[in-house]
Design a protein around this motif. Structure first.
Motif, PDB file in Angstrom:
ATOM      1  N   SER A 108      73.874  21.553   0.957  1.00 32.24           N
ATOM      2  CA  SER A 108      73.880  22.649   1.939  1.00 32.24           C
ATOM      3  C   SER A 108      74.388  22.096   3.266  1.00 32.24           C
ATOM      4  N   ASP A 109      74.626  22.985   4.206  1.00 33.61           N
ATOM      5  CA  ASP A 109      75.026  22.449   5.516  1.00 33.61           C
ATOM      6  C   ASP A 109      73.779  22.042   6.292  1.00 33.61           C
ATOM      7  N   LYS A 110      74.055  21.243   7.342  1.00 34.56           N
ATOM      8  CA  LYS A 110      72.965  20.618   8.089  1.00 34.56           C
ATOM      9  C   LYS A 110      71.953  21.631   8.606  1.00 34.56           C
ATOM     10  N   GLU A 111      72.508  22.752   9.000  1.00 30.12           N
ATOM     11  CA  GLU A 111      71.669  23.786   9.594  1.00 30.12           C
ATOM     12  C   GLU A 111      70.616  24.309   8.609  1.00 30.12           C
ATOM     13  N   LYS A 112      71.038  24.460   7.351  1.00 29.03           N
ATOM     14  CA  LYS A 112      70.101  24.923   6.321  1.00 29.03           C
ATOM     15  C   LYS A 112      68.945  23.932   6.165  1.00 29.03           C
ATOM     16  N   TYR A 113      69.310  22.635   6.141  1.00 25.50           N
ATOM     17  CA  TYR A 113      68.250  21.637   5.994  1.00 25.50           C
ATOM     18  C   TYR A 113      67.255  21.735   7.142  1.00 25.50           C
ATOM     19  N   SER A 114      67.803  21.887   8.368  1.00 25.50           N
ATOM     20  CA  SER A 114      66.875  21.902   9.502  1.00 25.50           C
ATOM     21  C   SER A 114      66.033  23.174   9.507  1.00 25.50           C
ATOM     22  N   LYS A 115      66.582  24.256   8.921  1.00 28.94           N
ATOM     23  CA  LYS A 115      65.816  25.504   8.890  1.00 28.94           C
ATOM     24  C   LYS A 115      64.802  25.545   7.746  1.00 28.94           C
ATOM     25  N   ILE A 116      65.236  25.040   6.607  1.00 30.92           N
ATOM     26  CA  ILE A 116      64.412  25.215   5.399  1.00 30.92           C
ATOM     27  C   ILE A 116      63.453  24.053   5.141  1.00 30.92           C
ATOM     28  N   VAL A 135      59.975  18.083  -1.773  1.00 27.10           N
ATOM     29  CA  VAL A 135      61.270  18.708  -2.051  1.00 27.10           C
ATOM     30  C   VAL A 135      62.192  17.696  -2.724  1.00 27.10           C
ATOM     31  N   HIS A 136      62.933  18.184  -3.687  1.00 28.93           N
ATOM     32  CA  HIS A 136      63.982  17.384  -4.322  1.00 28.93           C
ATOM     33  C   HIS A 136      65.299  17.783  -3.667  1.00 28.93           C
ATOM     34  N   LEU A 137      65.943  16.844  -2.995  1.00 24.57           N
ATOM     35  CA  LEU A 137      67.211  17.136  -2.334  1.00 24.57           C
ATOM     36  C   LEU A 137      68.352  16.618  -3.197  1.00 24.57           C
ATOM     37  N   GLU A 138      69.137  17.548  -3.715  1.00 23.43           N
ATOM     38  CA  GLU A 138      70.228  17.199  -4.616  1.00 23.43           C
ATOM     39  C   GLU A 138      71.527  17.394  -3.840  1.00 23.43           C
ATOM     40  N   GLY A 139      72.131  16.280  -3.381  1.00 22.94           N
ATOM     41  CA  GLY A 139      73.295  16.366  -2.515  1.00 22.94           C
ATOM     42  C   GLY A 139      72.854  16.413  -1.062  1.00 22.94           C
ATOM     43  N   PRO A 140      73.735  16.301  -0.114  1.00 24.66           N
ATOM     44  CA  PRO A 140      75.199  16.371  -0.236  1.00 24.66           C
ATOM     45  C   PRO A 140      75.876  15.026  -0.490  1.00 24.66           C
ATOM     46  N   PHE A 141      75.064  13.963  -0.729  1.00 21.33           N
ATOM     47  CA  PHE A 141      75.670  12.628  -0.885  1.00 21.33           C
ATOM     48  C   PHE A 141      76.069  12.413  -2.341  1.00 21.33           C
ATOM     49  N   PRO A 158      77.123   8.690   2.478  1.00 20.62           N
ATOM     50  CA  PRO A 158      76.034   8.153   3.326  1.00 20.62           C
ATOM     51  C   PRO A 158      76.473   6.823   3.931  1.00 20.62           C
ATOM     52  N   GLU A 159      77.539   6.879   4.689  1.00 19.31           N
ATOM     53  CA  GLU A 159      78.148   5.615   5.122  1.00 19.31           C
ATOM     54  C   GLU A 159      77.222   4.693   5.882  1.00 19.31           C
ATOM     55  N   LYS A 160      76.357   5.300   6.659  1.00 24.22           N
ATOM     56  CA  LYS A 160      75.457   4.446   7.454  1.00 24.22           C
ATOM     57  C   LYS A 160      74.086   4.304   6.785  1.00 24.22           C
ATOM     58  N   GLY A 161      74.094   4.458   5.476  1.00 26.85           N
ATOM     59  CA  GLY A 161      72.843   4.290   4.736  1.00 26.85           C
ATOM     60  C   GLY A 161      71.805   5.318   5.132  1.00 26.85           C
ATOM     61  N   GLU A 163      70.512   5.995   7.842  1.00 28.00           N
ATOM     62  CA  GLU A 163      70.795   6.721   9.078  1.00 28.00           C
ATOM     63  C   GLU A 163      71.554   8.026   8.781  1.00 28.00           C
ATOM     64  N   SER A 164      72.547   7.919   7.876  1.00 24.41           N
ATOM     65  CA  SER A 164      73.312   9.119   7.489  1.00 24.41           C
ATOM     66  C   SER A 164      72.378  10.147   6.856  1.00 24.41           C
ATOM     67  N   ILE A 165      71.453   9.645   6.052  1.00 25.03           N
ATOM     68  CA  ILE A 165      70.510  10.534   5.371  1.00 25.03           C
ATOM     69  C   ILE A 165      69.704  11.315   6.410  1.00 25.03           C
ATOM     70  N   HIS A 166      69.175  10.568   7.376  1.00 25.71           N
ATOM     71  CA  HIS A 166      68.374  11.200   8.436  1.00 25.71           C
ATOM     72  C   HIS A 166      69.206  12.209   9.227  1.00 25.71           C
ATOM     73  N   GLU A 167      70.455  11.844   9.499  1.00 27.39           N
ATOM     74  CA  GLU A 167      71.319  12.737  10.279  1.00 27.39           C
ATOM     75  C   GLU A 167      71.459  14.107   9.620  1.00 27.39           C
ATOM     76  N   VAL A 168      71.589  14.083   8.287  1.00 26.58           N
ATOM     77  CA  VAL A 168      71.806  15.345   7.579  1.00 26.58           C
ATOM     78  C   VAL A 168      70.504  16.096   7.339  1.00 26.58           C
ATOM     79  N   TYR A 169      69.509  15.384   6.835  1.00 27.88           N
ATOM     80  CA  TYR A 169      68.278  16.061   6.422  1.00 27.88           C
ATOM     81  C   TYR A 169      67.277  16.256   7.563  1.00 27.88           C
ATOM     82  N   GLY A 170      67.351  15.397   8.572  1.00 29.40           N
ATOM     83  CA  GLY A 170      66.289  15.412   9.592  1.00 29.40           C
ATOM     84  C   GLY A 170      65.091  14.652   9.064  1.00 29.40           C
TER      85      GLY A 170
END
Lengths: 397, 278
Positions: A108-116, A135-141, A158-161, A163-170
Motif C-alpha cells: 500500500s502507499d505510505k499514507e495507508k500504513y500511517s492511517k491503518i 498485523v502481517h505486512l505483505e509488501g511493499p518490499f 529496503p535499501e537502508k535496511g 530504516e527503510s522499513i520504518h520510513e514506510v510503515y512507521g
C-alpha cells in the motif's frame, strides 16, 4: 457454557494432545488448560461445571497468519472505520474455529500504513472476535517481477535496511510478520533488524534463488509466504524458495500454503507436505469477498462478482483471491494429502504457533496453555463451538 | 480363608468388581456413612477397575461416599510420572468415577517428612473408622503391597527400602535402567491390612503360582508375607486357573467344590449371613 473463571471439565470427548487424538477430558480454569490430576490430588476439588461433549473432538483453536479481510472488509483499503472492520472479520472468523489471526495488509502507499496500521492493535479475543496477534505486512518490499496482485507503484527496495522499513510503515508496535523478498538491496539488513525486534520475517513475492533464500533464513527469516505462489517455479538446478523445504538450513522453515482446492494443486500440496511436514502452515489468504453471499460487490477499487462462494473480478473468470476459511482448508488438506486428522489440525494450530514462537501458550491443548479451542464434529469436520480463554465465543445453531 | 478359583484373569476381574459392587451396595453409603476401601495398583487389579468404571457408568454404583486408601507409593517419584501410583490411580480409576478427591488417599512419596506422612496415613485410616474391605495383589515372591520377604507381619505404614529383585522386576517400567527405579517406597504394613474387616487378594498368572501355594498351603511365614492372611477372619483369595498350578490337586478340588457357596458372595446375600457360609 460460559466458564471464564470456574473449573470446567469437558467430558465425553476426544482431544488432540501431543499429536494424537485421545479419549480424554479437557479441564480449564481462568482461561487456561489445567492438569486435572493436580487439581484432584493437591487441591482436592471437583469441577464447578461439567460439559458433556457427546463424543465430539476438541482441537486447539485455529490460527490464521495471513488474512486480508472478509465479509466485505479489506484490511488494506478501508481506512475510515478500521477498528469496526477488523472487529467484524474477527467476529465472523469465530464460526470457522479461528481463535487468533494476523490481519494482513498488502502493498500500500505510505499514507495507508500511517492511517491503518496504528489502529489494528494486538488484542485478546472474546465473544467480540478472535484474538489479534499482530498485523502481517505483505509488501511493499517485494520483487516487481513477482508482484502478483500487488500494485507496482508502491513496491520498493529496503535499501537502508530497517530504516527503510520504518520510513514506510512507521511504528512497528502492531506488527508480527513482514513478508519481503530477500534478494532486494538492503533486504538482509532489514531481516536482521526486524527479527532483532522480535518480528517474524516471511520470504515471498520474490525471484530469489535458493542461495538467496538461504541467506534470508540465516539472517533470521523463518517463514515462506504462500508457497508456490509469487515465486520462481521449482527448477532442478536452482530450486528457488521452494527449495528451502529441503535445504540444509539448520532451523525449521515454515511455509504458508492455501489449501482451498483452487490455489494449490493437490499434487503440489502433497509434494510440500511430504518434503517438509513440520513446516506446513495452512493460511486462508482470504480476501474481502470471503463470507459474502453470491452477488455483485464493490470491494475497494474492484468490482467483484461472487458465484458459489468464489469471488471473480466482475465480467471475468479471474479469481480475486481466496474465499475459503481455515476450517475448510483443514478439510481440503486432509482430503488432498490423505494425511491424518491430527496432522491436518496441527497445520492450522500448532505449526503457526511454532512459527510465531508462541507455542508455549497457543496451538496446543497442553496444561498451562491458553484455553483457546474448537469443538468439532469428528466425521463432518463441522465447527460446533469455538472457545477463547475458556469462554464460549461461538456456538453453531 | 476362602480361595475362589476362576477360569482366567478376565473372570477374576469381573468377579472382584462384582464383589466390590456387592459390598458397597449392601453397605449403602451416604452422607455421614462412608464405605472405606483399600486399593492396590499394578497389572492384576486393572481389569477390576475397568469393570467398576463400567458399573459406575451404568449407574449401578456411586463412589461419592466411598473413602479410599491406596497401599503404597514410590518415594521421590514425581506425582505425574507415568509409573507413580498417583498417576495410575488417577488415570485408571479416579478420573472415570465420581469419587470425592478429598477422600481418595494415596501416600505422598514426596512428603518432606516421610515418617510423619506414614503416621498421618495410619491416623487417617483410624479416623475413617478402619478399612472395611482391603483389596490387594501379590508379587511373585508373595509380597503384599511393598511388604517384601522378611517384613514384619505386624508392620504398620512405613518407609521400605526395596529388594534388589523388586528393582530388577520394575526396571522395565523405567526404560530398563535399574538406576532410575526408586529405591524406597511408602507402604501400608501387613498389620495395617490385617486390621481391615475383609481382605480380598487377587492372584492371576503362572508366575504367581508358587506364591499362591506358599500363601495357602504352607504355614504363616514372613518370607511370603501374604501368608499372614491365613490368620485373618475374613480373607478371600481370588485366583485364576493358571495361578493354581503349584497347588495340590486336593487343595484345588476342595475349594472348587465350594464354588457354589462362593458365588453367593457376589449375589445379594447379606454379608453377615455370608460370613457363616463356609
Amino acid at each position: 457454557m460460559k466458564a471464564k473463571s470456574g473449573l470446567t471439565r469437558f467430558h465425553n470427548c476426544y482431544i488432540l494432545r501431543n499429536s494424537k487424538i485421545i479419549k480424554e477430558d479437557l479441564w480449564i480454569r481462568d482461561g487456561k488448560i489445567v492438569n486435572p490430576e493436580q487439581v484432584f490430588y493437591v487441591e482436592q476439588v471437583e469441577a464447578d461445571v461439567t460439559v458433556n461433549c457427546e463424543n465430539s473432538l476438541i482441537a486447539p483453536g485455529f490460527i490464521d497468519i495471513q488474512n486480508n479481510g472478509g465479509w466485505g472488509v479489506d484490511f488494506s483499503y478501508d481506512s475510515e472505520n478500521v477498528e469496526e472492520g477488523v472487529q467484524k472479520v474477527a467476529k465472523a472468523l469465530l464460526a470457522h474455529g479461528v481463535t487468533s489471526f494476523c490481519p494482513t495488509m498488502v502493498t500500500s502507499d505510505k499514507e495507508k500504513y500511517s492511517k491503518i496500521l496504528p489502529r489494528i492493535q494486538k488484542h485478546q479475543g472474546s465473544q467480540l472476535g478472535a484474538s489479534i496477534l499482530g498485523v502481517h505486512l505483505e509488501g511493499p518490499f517485494i520483487s516487481l517481477a513477482k508482484k502478483g496482485a500487488h500494485k507496482d507503484e508502491y513496491i520498493q527496495n529496503p535499501e537502508k535496511g530497517l530504516e527503510s522499513i520504518h520510513e514506510v510503515y512507521g511504528s512497528l508496535d502492531n506488527v508480527i510478520i513482514v513478508t519481503l523478498a530477500p534478494e532486494l538491496p538492503g533486504a538482509l539488513e532489514a531481516i536482521k533488524g526486524l527479527t532483532s525486534l522480535g518480528i517474524k520475517v516471511a520470504l515471498g513475492h520474490s525471484s530469489a534463488s535458493l542461495a538467496q533464500g538461504e541467506e534470508g533464513i540465516k539472517c533470521g527469516a523463518n517463514l515462506i509466504t504462500h508457497l508456490f505462489n509469487a515465486m520462481l517455479p521449482f527448477h532442478h538446478r536452482d530450486p528457488g524458495l521452494v527449495g528451502l523445504l529441503a535445504s540444509t538450513t539448520e532451523k525449521q522453515v515454515y511455509y504458508g500454503i492455501i489449501s482451498d482446492g483452487i490455489h494449490t494443486h493437490p499434487a503440489a500440496l502433497r509434494i510440500a507436505c511430504r518434503t517438509n511436514p513440520d513446516g506446513l502452515i495452512l493460511v486462508s489468504d482470504a480476501v474481502a469477498a470471503q463470507g459474502l453471499a453470491d452477488g455483485n460487490y464493490r470491494i475497494g477499487p474492484q468490482s467483484v462478482n461472487v458465484e458459489n462462494g468464489r469471488a471473480y473480478i466482475t465480467g471475468t473468470k479471474v479469481l480475486c483471491g481466496s474465499t475459503t476459511a481455515l476450517d475448510e482448508c483443514v478439510k481440503t488438506l486432509k482430503e488432498a494429502t490423505d494425511c491424518s486428522l491430527e496432522y491436518a489440525l496441527e497445520t492450522a494450530s500448532l505449526h503457526p504457533a511454532k512459527a510465531l514462537g508462541i507455542d508455549h501458550i497457543k496451538g496446543k491443548l497442553n496444561f498451562g496453555h491458553d484455553a483457546d479451542f474448537v469443538i468439532i464434529h469428528p466425521k463432518l469436520m463441522k465447527v460446533l463451538s469455538t472457545w477463547i480463554a475458556g469462554e464460549c465465543v461461538y456456538k453453531s445453531s | 480363608m476362602r480361595l475362589i478359583i476362576l477360569e482366567d484373569a478376565s473372570v477374576v476381574a469381573d468377579w472382584a468388581a462384582r464383589f466390590v459392587l456387592q459390598r458397597i451396595t449392601e453397605f449403602a453409603p451416604g452422607p455421614g456413612r462412608r464405605f472405606v476401601l483399600g486399593l492396590p495398583t499394578g497389572g492384576t487389579p486393572l481389569g477390576m477397575y475397568r469393570r467398576l468404571i463400567d458399573f459406575y457408568k451404568e449407574g449401578r454404583v456411586s463412589f461419592k461416599y466411598v473413602t479410599t486408601f491406596n497401599m503404597d507409593e514410590y518415594v521421590g517419584l514425581p506425582r505425574d510420572h507415568p509409573e507413580s501410583y498417583h498417576y495410575y490411580m488417577w488415570n485408571e480409576f479416579f478420573k472415570h468415577i465420581d469419587i470425592d478427591p478429598a477422600h481418595a488417599h494415596v501416600l505422598d512419596g514426596n512428603a518432606p517428612n516421610l515418617v510423619a506422612e506414614c503416621k498421618r496415613f495410619e491416623d487417617l485410616i483410624a479416623e475413617a473408622g478402619g478399612v472395611r474391605l482391603f483389596i490387594g495383589g501379590i508379587g511373585p515372591d508373595g509380597h503384599i503391597a511393598f511388604n517384601e520377604p522378611g517384613s514384619s507381619l505386624v508392620s504398620r505404614t512405613r518407609v521400605k527400602t526395596l529388594a534388589y529383585d523388586t528393582l530388577e522386576a520394575n526396571k522395565r517400567f523405567f526404560g530398563n535402567d535399574i538406576s532410575k527405579v526408586p529405591r524406597q517406597a511408602l507402604t501400608v504394613g501387613v498389620g495395617t491390612v490385617m486390621d481391615a474387616k475383609e481382605v480380598m487378594i487377587l492372584i492371576t498368572g503362572v508366575h504367581k503360582a508358587l506364591a499362591l501355594a506358599k500363601a495357602v498351603e504352607e504355614g504363616v511365614n514372613h518370607m511370603w508375607t501374604v501368608s499372614a492372611f491365613q490368620q485373618h477372619a475374613q480373607a478371600l483369595f481370588v485366583c485364576d486357573e493358571d495361578a493354581t498350578l503349584e497347588l495340590r490337586v486336593k487343595t484345588v478340588k476342595y475349594f472348587k467344590a465350594l464354588s457354589g457357596e462362593h458365588q453367593k458372595m457376589i449375589a445379594s446375600v447379606p454379608v453377615l449371613q455370608q460370613h457363616v457360609l463356609h
